[in-house]
Design a protein around this motif. Sequence first.
Motif, mmCIF file in Angstrom:
data_model
loop_
_atom_site.group_PDB
_atom_site.id
_atom_site.type_symbol
_atom_site.label_atom_id
_atom_site.label_comp_id
_atom_site.label_asym_id
_atom_site.label_seq_id
_atom_site.Cartn_x
_atom_site.Cartn_y
_atom_site.Cartn_z
ATOM 1 N N ASP A 46 0.819 -1.208 0.000
ATOM 2 C CA ASP A 46 0.000 0.000 0.000
ATOM 3 C C ASP A 46 0.854 1.260 0.000
ATOM 4 O O ASP A 46 0.569 2.210 -0.738
ATOM 5 C CB ASP A 46 -0.965 0.015 1.191
ATOM 6 N N VAL A 74 -10.398 -1.972 0.228
ATOM 7 C CA VAL A 74 -11.005 -0.761 0.768
ATOM 8 C C VAL A 74 -12.123 -1.122 1.742
ATOM 9 O O VAL A 74 -12.592 -2.260 1.780
ATOM 10 C CB VAL A 74 -11.567 0.127 -0.369
ATOM 11 N N ILE A 128 -11.788 7.006 -4.080
ATOM 12 C CA ILE A 128 -11.252 5.708 -3.646
ATOM 13 C C ILE A 128 -10.270 5.885 -2.482
ATOM 14 O O ILE A 128 -10.173 5.029 -1.607
ATOM 15 C CB ILE A 128 -10.606 4.923 -4.808
ATOM 16 N N ALA A 131 -11.804 5.611 0.985
ATOM 17 C CA ALA A 131 -12.238 4.297 1.474
ATOM 18 C C ALA A 131 -11.059 3.355 1.709
ATOM 19 O O ALA A 131 -11.242 2.256 2.215
ATOM 20 C CB ALA A 131 -13.201 3.668 0.475
ATOM 21 N N TRP A 132 -9.861 3.769 1.350
ATOM 22 C CA TRP A 132 -8.657 2.938 1.433
ATOM 23 C C TRP A 132 -7.944 3.269 2.744
ATOM 24 O O TRP A 132 -7.380 4.360 2.880
ATOM 25 C CB TRP A 132 -7.788 3.250 0.223
ATOM 26 N N VAL A 169 -12.298 -4.959 5.180
ATOM 27 C CA VAL A 169 -12.001 -4.464 3.831
ATOM 28 C C VAL A 169 -12.345 -5.504 2.774
ATOM 29 O O VAL A 169 -12.399 -6.705 3.051
ATOM 30 C CB VAL A 169 -10.512 -4.029 3.683
ATOM 31 N N ALA A 172 -11.091 -3.519 -3.867
ATOM 32 C CA ALA A 172 -11.691 -2.309 -4.426
ATOM 33 C C ALA A 172 -12.421 -2.586 -5.728
ATOM 34 O O ALA A 172 -13.441 -1.971 -6.025
ATOM 35 C CB ALA A 172 -10.622 -1.240 -4.634
#
Length: 175
Positions: A46, A74, A128, A131-132, A169, A172
């Motif tokens: 990440d 995510v 995005i 939400a990550w 999570v 995505a």
Amino acid sequence: MSLTDDLVQIRDRVLPNDPSFRRVDGALIESCIADCHRSASKGARDAFLLSAMRLLALPGNGHTRLIPNDAISVLPLRLVSAGRGVHVVGASRGEVIAVGGVPVAELEERAEVYLAGTRQRMRVIGPILLAWPAALAQLGVPSVGGATEYRVRRKDGQVPSLTLAHDDVVPASTL
């Protein structure tokens, strides 16, 4: 392919062949490459992706960029830009006004270094990052007990909190 291999591809193929990097300060490019290398060496996927996003966003042209959807997980929220806001689609429908107590407008400003292109392009891919969990941490959003709190304004004016655990999570690409 390893993260280090990915970095080699970016450094040896993308950077020299994209003329827009010629107008970016070389020291800034090298600093971003060093960040990518540190993350790749640690196997921190990440962190590497965020570093690579920052590197590829430097020219600001929108053509050379990294969109991490298929490589990240995510929180289970589908967020989209609509009008001037970021909205949750689905059962918790409404406009996101803050994440972890930080106003969305402020987060969008902080996120600009990771996003390439025009304001409109940034608005399309930017949600995005909200939400990550790794991106939220990089953007300075506090996680409380391994969870992130969203404040969502509904059409009726109510602003409930929506708290999502980082253990929940999802890929995505599923959203």
